[in-house]
Design an enzyme around this catalytic site. Structure first.
Site, short mmCIF file in Angstrom:
data_model
loop_
_atom_site.label_atom_id
_atom_site.label_comp_id
_atom_site.label_asym_id
_atom_site.label_seq_id
_atom_site.Cartn_x
_atom_site.Cartn_y
_atom_site.Cartn_z
N LYS A 22 -4.19 -9.52 -7.77
CA LYS A 22 -4.44 -9.83 -6.36
C LYS A 22 -5.87 -9.45 -6.00
CE LYS A 22 -3.29 -6.82 -3.02
NZ LYS A 22 -4.36 -6.48 -2.07
N ASN A 23 -6.29 -8.22 -6.37
CA ASN A 23 -7.58 -7.72 -5.90
C ASN A 23 -8.77 -8.32 -6.61
OD1 ASN A 23 -6.23 -6.31 -3.99
ND2 ASN A 23 -6.35 -4.34 -5.03
N CYS A 115 -3.70 -4.02 5.21
CA CYS A 115 -2.71 -2.95 5.39
C CYS A 115 -3.30 -1.81 6.23
CB CYS A 115 -2.29 -2.40 4.03
SG CYS A 115 -1.31 -3.59 3.10
N ARG A 120 -10.41 2.04 7.83
CA ARG A 120 -11.00 1.02 6.96
C ARG A 120 -12.19 0.31 7.61
NH1 ARG A 120 -6.34 -2.24 3.83
NH2 ARG A 120 -7.88 -2.27 2.16
N ASP A 303 -3.87 2.82 -5.26
CA ASP A 303 -2.83 1.79 -5.07
C ASP A 303 -1.55 2.12 -5.81
OD1 ASP A 303 -5.16 -1.02 -5.01
OD2 ASP A 303 -4.67 0.53 -3.56
N ARG A 395 2.76 -9.99 -0.24
CA ARG A 395 1.32 -10.25 -0.25
C ARG A 395 0.73 -9.97 -1.63
NH1 ARG A 395 -1.73 -7.02 4.17
NH2 ARG A 395 -3.34 -7.99 2.94
C1 EPZ Z 1 -9.94 -2.47 -2.22
O1 EPZ Z 1 -9.97 -2.21 -0.82
C2 EPZ Z 1 -8.53 -2.96 -2.50
N1 EPZ Z 1 -8.29 -4.16 -1.73
C3 EPZ Z 1 -7.53 -1.88 -2.11
O2 EPZ Z 1 -6.25 -2.36 -2.48
C4 EPZ Z 1 -7.83 -0.62 -2.89
O3 EPZ Z 1 -6.96 0.40 -2.45
C5 EPZ Z 1 -9.29 -0.20 -2.65
O4 EPZ Z 1 -10.17 -1.29 -2.99
C6 EPZ Z 1 -9.67 1.01 -3.47
O5 EPZ Z 1 -9.50 0.74 -4.83
C7 EPZ Z 1 -8.82 -5.33 -2.17
O6 EPZ Z 1 -9.47 -5.38 -3.20
C8 EPZ Z 1 -8.52 -6.55 -1.34
P1 EPZ Z 1 -12.92 0.45 -0.49
P2 EPZ Z 1 -11.37 -1.91 -0.07
O7 EPZ Z 1 -13.95 -0.28 0.24
O8 EPZ Z 1 -12.42 -2.75 -0.66
C9 EPZ Z 1 -13.78 3.50 3.03
C10 EPZ Z 1 -3.99 -2.82 -2.22
O9 EPZ Z 1 -3.00 -2.13 -1.98
N2 EPZ Z 1 -14.83 2.54 3.42
O10 EPZ Z 1 -13.18 0.93 -1.88
O11 EPZ Z 1 -11.12 -1.94 1.36
C11 EPZ Z 1 -12.39 2.95 3.28
O12 EPZ Z 1 -12.00 3.17 4.62
C12 EPZ Z 1 -5.27 -2.61 -1.45
O13 EPZ Z 1 -4.05 -3.74 -3.10
C13 EPZ Z 1 -15.70 2.89 4.44
O14 EPZ Z 1 -15.63 3.97 5.02
O15 EPZ Z 1 -11.58 -0.39 -0.55
C14 EPZ Z 1 -11.54 3.70 2.31
O16 EPZ Z 1 -11.19 4.94 2.86
C15 EPZ Z 1 -5.16 -1.48 -0.44
N3 EPZ Z 1 -16.64 1.98 4.82
C16 EPZ Z 1 -12.47 3.89 1.10
O17 EPZ Z 1 -13.81 3.70 1.61
C17 EPZ Z 1 -16.76 0.76 4.22
O18 EPZ Z 1 -17.66 -0.03 4.60
C18 EPZ Z 1 -12.21 2.93 -0.03
O19 EPZ Z 1 -12.44 1.65 0.46
C19 EPZ Z 1 -15.86 0.43 3.19
C20 EPZ Z 1 -14.90 1.34 2.80
#
Ligand code: EPZ
Length: 416
Positions: A22-23, A115, A120, A303, A395
């Site tokens: 998915k990701n 989610c 986020r 995850d 999803r």
């Molecule tokens: C991706 O989300 C995945 N989703 C998530 O999977 C996964 O948990 C995550 O990466 C971490 O591996 C997709 O790929 C669609 P991040 P993403 O940006 O890109 C903070 C699932 O269950 N952050 O690495 O949103 C954020 O709030 C989903 O498949 C900021 O503060 O993850 C979080 O606490 C859930 N500012 C942390 O960083 C930003 O601009 C990690 O977020 C971006 C992120």
């Protein structure tokens, strides 16, 4: 509303084929905007992908589906605003920021969905775009991003955000000059995207490292990629196997993407055998408790934190999980406690006392991986469990009911 009913304590045996990730898929489809016509193979059959197909069609792309192969022709794509009803379908809608900026140097999109596992924000994405020369305005819930031209730049991410790495990478492929992204995320899905971009003619170095070097190009054309196997889906079914399997084979996967989970399961004494592209997992008698902290790749993936929680209920002693990535990713815990688990939440850490026998009941899921955790708990619980709001699960877990039924699970999907 969709719900899943599970009759627990069935032994799972047989073969589960893992689908495309998915990701990865949710980054590959928006990336199609960078080129004229692309082919994406091994696309998972999940609602997040269907939502992105709808957005691509809304933008004017032609999307042809043949089984799990997508051919996307973007010649007629227009630069129109991606409205809230579309962008709210999933978090990954924000990847159209990076690809539309690269193609049109302008994009209007409402804040993404996804989610509810934390606030986020997308501040790291936006800061990266600004370094590339993008001017950003926010009107109500809509971001308006515009650049006279995209200029290559040196960008250091304050946190190795997966999404920000993808978005800045997409925009940088057609910026003028060189872009360096430091402290980039190294999740395997990003490598899959880099392979796709290079197949279109992008110039990118540093795959699988925390420093990506992109030499902007004027034109990208063509492109073909196979979506990598979903490591989180694979990890979820491996956990099902060690919870209630008998030689359950999880195949068509890459164990090298799951070393943190596999090492943890071995530390616990779980019954797993690892091969090149499959794992055999069986219900394990005596399981040692463990302490885990979720980390960015290659650490233990956030995850799998919720699915792992269901497994640790069966361990002989007290286990701890520290959730380091999101601030609100324990929404499955109250339902596990309702089923008989002994779990305490203290800030970002769970204390799980086991082993406990779970009793089936009626539970609700609030996010994708919480849903997976509740399905795992239902598979070992005594009696029947009804899991409501499973749209979240659909999803990210393609054909989950068929996959579990085919290996002996008694599970049905109902529309109520
Ligand atoms: C991706 O989300 C995945 N989703 C998530 O999977 C996964 O948990 C995550 O990466 C971490 O591996 C997709 O790929 C669609 P991040 P993403 O940006 O890109 C903070 C699932 O269950 N952050 O690495 O949103 C954020 O709030 C989903 O498949 C900021 O503060 O993850 C979080 O606490 C859930 N500012 C942390 O960083 C930003 O601009 C990690 O977020 C971006 C992120």
């Amino acid at each position: 509303m969709k719900q899943i009913k599970v009759v627990g304590q069935k032994i799972l045996s047989g073969n589960i084929e893992i689908s495309g990730a998915k990701n990865s898929a949710v980054a590959l489809l928006p990336a199609a905007i960078l080129s004229d016509e692309v082919v994406i193979k091994n696309v998972p059959s999940i609602s997040d992908v269907r939502a992105l197909e709808d957005i691509l069609s809304y933008l004017g792309a032609d999307v042809y589906k043949e089984g799990n192969k997508l051919t996307i022709n973007t010649k007629k794509v227009k630069n129109i605003q991606i409205t809230e009803d579309f962008s709210n379908m999933l978090r990954a809608s924000y990847y159209f920021m990076g690809s539309m900026l690269a193609r049109f140097k302008e994009v209007q999109i409402a804040f993404p969905g996804g989610c509810k596992i934390g606030e986020r924000p997308i501040d790291i994405h936006l800061a990266g775009f600004e370094k590339l020369g993008v001017k950003i305005k926010k009107e109500d819930n809509t971001y308006i991003l515009k650049a006279d031209k995209l200029i290559g730049s040196e960008i250091t991410l304050p946190f190795p955000s997966v999404g920000a790495t993808v978005n800045v990478l997409l925009a940088a492929t057609k910026a003028e000059g060189k872009t360096i992204i430091r402290n980039a995320a190294k999740e395997p899905e990003i490598g899959n995207l880099i392979d796709f971009l290079i197949s279109m003619g992008a110039k990118i170095k540093g795959r699988d490292t925390d420093t990506l070097e992109i030499e902007g190009v004027k034109k990208l054309t063509g492109g073909c990629v196979q979506v990598m196997a979903d490591r989180i889906e694979a990890g979820t079914y491996i956990l099902a196997g060690v919870m209630t399997g008998k030689d359950l084979k999880i195949s068509n996967m890459n164990p090298n993407h799951l070393t943190s989970l596999i090492n943890l399961l071995k530390e616990m004494g779980a019954n797993i055998k690892v091969f090149d592209d499959y794992v055999i997992a069986s219900k394990s008698e005596f399981l040692k408790p463990v302490s885990v902290t979720t980390e960015v790749y290659p650490g233990f993936p956030t995850d799998l934190q919720q699915p792992l929680t269901s497994f640790l209920i069966l361990a002989n002693g007290t286990s701890y999980i520290k959730e380091n990535i999101y601030e609100n990713r324990f929404q499955n815990v109250s339902y596990l406690k309702q089923m008989g688990a002994d779990i305490e939440i203290d800030g970002d850490t769970l204390t799980i006392n086991g082993p406990k026998e779970l009793i089936g009941g009626v539970v609700t899921t609030s996010d994708l991986r919480a849903g997976a955790a509740l399905i795992l708990a239902a598979l070992v619980a005594k009696g029947t469990t009804t899991i409501k709001e499973v749209k979240y699960v659909l999803r990210g877990y393609g054909n989950i009911v068929n996959k579990l039924t085919n290996v002996g699970g008694e599970i049905v999907l109902e529309d109520v």
